[in-house]
Motif scaffolding. Structure first.
Motif, PDB file in Angstrom:
ATOM      1  N   PRO A 341      42.031  37.604  47.450  1.00 11.48           N
ATOM      2  CA  PRO A 341      42.426  36.673  46.381  1.00 11.48           C
ATOM      3  C   PRO A 341      43.037  35.422  47.008  1.00 11.48           C
ATOM      4  CG  PRO A 341      43.958  38.513  46.494  1.00 11.48           C
ATOM      5  CD  PRO A 341      42.810  38.852  47.410  1.00 11.48           C
ATOM      6  N   LEU A 342      43.192  34.365  46.220  1.00  9.54           N
ATOM      7  CA  LEU A 342      43.773  33.136  46.765  1.00  9.54           C
ATOM      8  C   LEU A 342      45.138  33.425  47.378  1.00  9.54           C
ATOM      9  CD1 LEU A 342      42.890  30.457  44.047  1.00  9.54           C
ATOM     10  CD2 LEU A 342      41.489  31.366  45.897  1.00  9.54           C
ATOM     11  N   VAL A 343      45.980  34.149  46.641  1.00 10.11           N
ATOM     12  CA  VAL A 343      47.301  34.537  47.124  1.00 10.11           C
ATOM     13  C   VAL A 343      47.544  35.993  46.753  1.00 10.11           C
ATOM     14  CG1 VAL A 343      49.792  34.158  46.897  1.00 10.11           C
ATOM     15  CG2 VAL A 343      48.244  32.199  46.961  1.00 10.11           C
ATOM     16  N   ASP A 344      47.787  36.835  47.729  1.00 13.36           N
ATOM     17  CA  ASP A 344      48.075  38.239  47.462  1.00 13.36           C
ATOM     18  C   ASP A 344      49.307  38.364  46.570  1.00 13.36           C
ATOM     19  OD1 ASP A 344      45.984  39.377  48.944  1.00 13.36           O
ATOM     20  OD2 ASP A 344      47.104  39.140  50.811  1.00 13.36           O
ATOM     21  N   GLY A 345      49.182  39.170  45.518  1.00 17.14           N
ATOM     22  CA  GLY A 345      50.306  39.392  44.622  1.00 17.14           C
ATOM     23  C   GLY A 345      50.406  38.404  43.476  1.00 17.14           C
ATOM     24  N   CYS A 346      49.616  37.336  43.499  1.00 16.44           N
ATOM     25  CA  CYS A 346      49.637  36.374  42.392  1.00 16.44           C
ATOM     26  C   CYS A 346      48.974  36.998  41.170  1.00 16.44           C
ATOM     27  CB  CYS A 346      48.911  35.089  42.786  1.00 16.44           C
ATOM     28  SG  CYS A 346      48.805  33.872  41.454  1.00 16.44           S
ATOM     29  N   GLY A 347      49.586  36.829  40.005  1.00 12.93           N
ATOM     30  CA  GLY A 347      49.066  37.452  38.795  1.00 12.93           C
ATOM     31  C   GLY A 347      48.236  36.540  37.926  1.00 12.93           C
ATOM     32  N   CYS A 348      47.868  35.352  38.425  1.00 11.07           N
ATOM     33  CA  CYS A 348      47.074  34.434  37.598  1.00 11.07           C
ATOM     34  C   CYS A 348      45.654  34.978  37.413  1.00 11.07           C
ATOM     35  CB  CYS A 348      47.045  33.037  38.222  1.00 11.07           C
ATOM     36  SG  CYS A 348      45.906  32.844  39.611  1.00 11.07           S
ATOM     37  N   TYR A 349      44.940  34.440  36.449  1.00  9.01           N
ATOM     38  CA  TYR A 349      43.587  34.905  36.130  1.00  9.01           C
ATOM     39  C   TYR A 349      42.671  34.797  37.346  1.00  9.01           C
ATOM     40  CZ  TYR A 349      38.908  35.055  34.146  1.00  9.01           C
ATOM     41  OH  TYR A 349      37.601  35.373  33.893  1.00  9.01           O
ATOM     42  N   CYS A 350      42.777  33.693  38.079  1.00  7.59           N
ATOM     43  CA  CYS A 350      41.889  33.489  39.221  1.00  7.59           C
ATOM     44  C   CYS A 350      42.120  34.550  40.294  1.00  7.59           C
ATOM     45  CB  CYS A 350      42.111  32.085  39.793  1.00  7.59           C
ATOM     46  SG  CYS A 350      41.068  31.705  41.215  1.00  7.59           S
ATOM     47  N   CYS A 351      43.374  34.784  40.647  1.00 13.22           N
ATOM     48  CA  CYS A 351      43.664  35.742  41.715  1.00 13.22           C
ATOM     49  C   CYS A 351      43.379  37.179  41.296  1.00 13.22           C
ATOM     50  CB  CYS A 351      45.116  35.594  42.163  1.00 13.22           C
ATOM     51  SG  CYS A 351      45.440  34.056  43.053  1.00 13.22           S
ATOM     52  N   ARG A 352      43.485  37.481  40.015  1.00 14.06           N
ATOM     53  CA  ARG A 352      43.201  38.840  39.533  1.00 14.06           C
ATOM     54  C   ARG A 352      41.712  39.127  39.465  1.00 14.06           C
ATOM     55  NH1 ARG A 352      44.199  39.278  34.565  1.00 14.06           N
ATOM     56  NH2 ARG A 352      45.246  37.314  34.036  1.00 14.06           N
ATOM     57  N   ASN A 353      40.884  38.089  39.325  1.00 13.37           N
ATOM     58  CA  ASN A 353      39.466  38.306  39.053  1.00 13.37           C
ATOM     59  C   ASN A 353      38.504  37.745  40.092  1.00 13.37           C
ATOM     60  OD1 ASN A 353      39.306  39.467  36.095  1.00 13.37           O
ATOM     61  ND2 ASN A 353      40.885  37.870  36.069  1.00 13.37           N
TER      62      ASN A 353
END
Length: 413
Positions: A341-353
């Motif tokens: 993901p873009l940033v590990d642990g980030c909960g935004c839509y992009c990082c989750r999907n």
């Protein structure tokens, strides 16, 4: 509008809540905090539905006259203000003179006028025309007309002194109209503090502006890339000593995390939230770390695998296209096969999907979705940074937060 401070640290940092915002007074904004950046009322790349997938958005949306001035006739015909015109129902509208993410041409200011630049070119505003526009926009908060063209290196003391005098004269004209206007009866006015890089003029501007019945203060001419960081902090520190404790201070044009930290320590409360947009336009993702649960000097459990800070550098912060050490350039081919993901642990839509490789592909093929995903992530990351900053002020962890932000970036993990 009322600023309630819960803590004031020895160096000048302030923690609190700005209450009673909006015409009905039901909104509030935690400080230090940032405004929600928009262009003509819309956050770039995002629809209202997409935007509201993010949690804890700022309650104040910023618009600027350089985007609205050319729509004067439309607003005259509509007659109900810009907030309703743009469908911005549940927000506080803050109107500034210039877009903080754009650099306007200089050399068009006179004793009586300032200029804004829309898609159709230059629009010259007197104080009367400026206030006529504010009556049409009907913001909840707005910044007085000001002469802020004093940031160039070769600006003379005489020119700086003139900018302070012009700005105070504009403020007096704006206040006279404001106090008599029905359309602006429920709005509040921020006074602009000018003075370039001249300490005495900055102090004079702050002292004289504080004598006027303004609701807050806008520190202008201190933008990123236009002034040395140490000088900016020195000027802000001198200015805030002249300002009342119970009114908010907003600094224009400062968005980089390290500069935000320095300004907060000097006594600034509010920032314009344009930095995520600049990062998105570069095809980059914010990736700096701001968690204070682990001391980065003693027990950082995430060894570095790539040095984004060294790769990007910060050699020319005046260049808005320059990638800073707080972001990763996803156009770079090294992310083509990176499935994190873009940033590990980030909960935004992009990082989750999605993964870095997919966003790299979208950028390489000029897909519009790239801007949507990056703007979602960058906005979420930036707002989380301000939450961490407020938490650090509340728990005496500011030094730890500074070491985390200035030391490594998330992509180093």
């Amino acid at each position: 509008m009322k600023l309630e401070l819960s803590r004031v640290l020895q160096g000048g940092s302030r923690l609190g809540v700005l209450k009673g915002l909006g015409r009905t007074g039901q909104h509030s904004l935690e400080v230090p905090g940032c405004l929600l950046y928009s262009r003509c009322g819309t956050v770039p790349h995002l629809t209202q539905d997409t935007l509201h997938t993010l949690d804890r958005l700022p309650s104040v949306t910023q618009v600027s006259l350089d985007h609205l001035a050319e729509h004067k006739e439309v607003l005259e015909d509509f007659k109900e203000g810009f907030k309703k015109f743009a469908g911005l129902h549940d927000t506080v509208l803050f109107c500034s003179l210039h877009d903080p993410a754009s650099r306007s041409p200089t050399g068009y200011t006179t004793n009586k006028t300032v200029s804004v630049w829309g898609s159709g070119g230059r629009i010259e505003l007197t104080a009367s025309k400026f206030m006529d526009l504010q009556k049409l926009v009907r913001p909840d908060c707005y910044v007085s007309m000001a002469d802020g063209e004093t940031w160039q290196d070769n600006t003379s003391r005489k020119r700086v002194r003139k900018s302070v005098e012009r700005t105070l004269a504009h403020l007096d004209e704006c206040l006279l109209v404001h106090q008599k206007s029905q359309e602006l009866k429920a709005a509040v006015l921020f006074g602009a503090v000018e003075g370039g890089d001249v300490l005495e003029e900055r102090v004079r501007s702050a002292r004289e502006t504080a004598k006027r019945p303004v609701a807050g203060f806008c520190l202008d001419g201190l933008q990123m890339g236009r002034m040395d960081g140490a000088l900016r902090v020195q000027l802000i520190g001198a200015v805030t000593k002249e300002l009342p404790e119970d009114k908010p201070r907003l600094v224009q044009g400062v968005g980089r995390p390290d500069e935000v930290l320095a300004c907060v320590e000097a006594g600034v409360d509010l920032f314009e939230g344009f930095f995520p947009f600049l990062v998105t336009e570069r095809g980059c993702a914010l990736c700096f770390r701001f968690d204070t649960a682990i001391d980065p000097e003693s027990c950082d459990a995430t060894p570095p695998s790539e040095n984004v800070a060294e790769h990007n550098g910060d050699h020319n912060p005046d260049d808005p296209t320059r990638v800073t050490r707080f972001e990763m350039d996803l156009k770079d081919k090294r992310y083509r096969d990176d499935f994190r993901p873009l940033v590990d642990g980030c909960g935004c839509y992009c990082c989750r999907n999605h993964r870095r490789a997919y966003v790299h592909h979208l950028l390489a093929t000029n897909e519009l979705l790239a801007g949507v995903l990056l703007m979602l992530h960058n906005t979420a990351h930036y707002l989380a940074f301000f939450m961490a900053l407020r938490d650090a002020l509340a728990t005496d962890k500011v030094d730890l937060l500074k070491r985390r932000i200035l030391g490594r970036t998330e992509a180093n993990a």
